[in-house]
Design a protein around this motif. Sequence first.
Motif, PDB file in Angstrom:
ATOM      1  N   ALA A 140       0.833  -1.205   0.000  1.00 23.77           N
ATOM      2  CA  ALA A 140       0.000   0.000   0.000  1.00 23.77           C
ATOM      3  C   ALA A 140       0.867   1.254   0.000  1.00 23.77           C
ATOM      4  O   ALA A 140       0.528   2.259  -0.630  1.00 23.77           O
ATOM      5  CB  ALA A 140      -0.931  -0.013   1.216  1.00 23.77           C
ATOM      6  N   ARG A 144       0.731   4.211  -2.748  1.00 21.38           N
ATOM      7  CA  ARG A 144       0.451   5.591  -2.330  1.00 21.38           C
ATOM      8  C   ARG A 144       1.594   6.527  -2.737  1.00 21.38           C
ATOM      9  O   ARG A 144       1.384   7.657  -3.149  1.00 21.38           O
ATOM     10  CB  ARG A 144       0.257   5.612  -0.806  1.00 21.38           C
ATOM     11  CG  ARG A 144       0.067   6.999  -0.207  1.00 21.38           C
ATOM     12  CD  ARG A 144      -1.281   7.584  -0.583  1.00 21.38           C
ATOM     13  NE  ARG A 144      -1.481   8.851   0.075  1.00 21.38           N
ATOM     14  CZ  ARG A 144      -1.003  10.015  -0.339  1.00 21.38           C
ATOM     15  NH1 ARG A 144      -0.253  10.067  -1.425  1.00 21.38           N
ATOM     16  NH2 ARG A 144      -1.271  11.128   0.323  1.00 21.38           N
ATOM     17  N   ASP A 177      -3.455   3.004   8.568  1.00 21.84           N
ATOM     18  CA  ASP A 177      -4.442   3.038   7.483  1.00 21.84           C
ATOM     19  C   ASP A 177      -4.958   4.455   7.238  1.00 21.84           C
ATOM     20  O   ASP A 177      -5.097   4.889   6.080  1.00 21.84           O
ATOM     21  CB  ASP A 177      -5.619   2.102   7.798  1.00 21.84           C
ATOM     22  CG  ASP A 177      -5.225   0.636   7.726  1.00 21.84           C
ATOM     23  OD1 ASP A 177      -4.188   0.327   7.100  1.00 21.84           O
ATOM     24  OD2 ASP A 177      -5.948  -0.199   8.302  1.00 21.84           O
ATOM     25  N   ALA A 178      -5.235   5.177   8.318  1.00 18.73           N
ATOM     26  CA  ALA A 178      -5.731   6.546   8.166  1.00 18.73           C
ATOM     27  C   ALA A 178      -4.678   7.431   7.512  1.00 18.73           C
ATOM     28  O   ALA A 178      -4.997   8.274   6.666  1.00 18.73           O
ATOM     29  CB  ALA A 178      -6.130   7.106   9.532  1.00 18.73           C
ATOM     30  N   GLY A 181      -4.482   6.779   3.831  1.00 17.76           N
ATOM     31  CA  GLY A 181      -5.660   7.268   3.126  1.00 17.76           C
ATOM     32  C   GLY A 181      -5.816   8.765   3.138  1.00 17.76           C
ATOM     33  O   GLY A 181      -6.739   9.307   2.511  1.00 17.76           O
ATOM     34  N   SER A 182      -4.923   9.488   3.809  1.00 20.86           N
ATOM     35  CA  SER A 182      -5.044  10.938   3.896  1.00 20.86           C
ATOM     36  C   SER A 182      -4.611  11.587   2.587  1.00 20.86           C
ATOM     37  O   SER A 182      -3.690  11.103   1.921  1.00 20.86           O
ATOM     38  CB  SER A 182      -4.203  11.472   5.055  1.00 20.86           C
ATOM     39  OG  SER A 182      -2.834  11.190   4.837  1.00 20.86           O
TER      40      SER A 182
END
Length: 256
Positions: A140, A144, A177-178, A181-182
Amino acid sequence: MPLSALPLFHRVNGQRVVVLGAGDAAAAKRRLVERAGGICCGEPEAHHAALAFVAIDDPRAAEAAAIRLRCKGLLVNVTDRPELCDFTVPSILDRDPVLVAVGTAGASAGLAKQLRLRLEGLLPPSLGKLAAGLYAARDALRQRFPDGAVRRRALDAALTAGGPLDPLRADAAEGIDAWLGSPGDAFDVEPVAIVLTSDDPDDLTLRQARWLGEADTVLHDADVPQAILDRARADAVRGPSDGSPRGRTVIVRSRD
């Protein structure tokens, strides 16, 4: 200033490690090897091993054993005889999979132990969970931040003091995770400049030392002391102060 030793982490899981001697010191070495997944063996099996610990009380017998093992190609540690050691054993702080090793190149095991105990109180037990979470999120992370340099800067910013993944926060692992995802890039890539007040690296401010430790590129005047440059990451690109910034860049100017 040159390093007194090259710190390395040696994998011994499933491998034979020679441990010679009896008594408490030898028992401690056997526990250490077994804790790392190694298989303790004697000198007859030295041809299967790469490392050896010698914990023999008699000085002459210990030195003779070290010479024999070294001649067989093994790296040797001799208890309380740093002059006979190819490697020394640090004091270990275990936050699996994070290991913090404090060594003094054999100068003082007691000092290494006390420093490790201080660090025990600073680093939360959840630190290992954060490391495991970052390892699990590596795919991930690449999605990203596809560019390696950008990915490294983003991690630096997230893991810094007060960042969303500050390692000293007990709940840091729950924020991975947060953070992924930001939106946006939560880091600054503008070059920063350090103007030295002296040639002593201990005179660097905490902020300046952090900049050097995080920089992708260090551009510096020709007369900047090597001791200052040694405070930068070993893999940071170095060049003259009029070079082109790349990634997070620190420009180090000599004293006026």
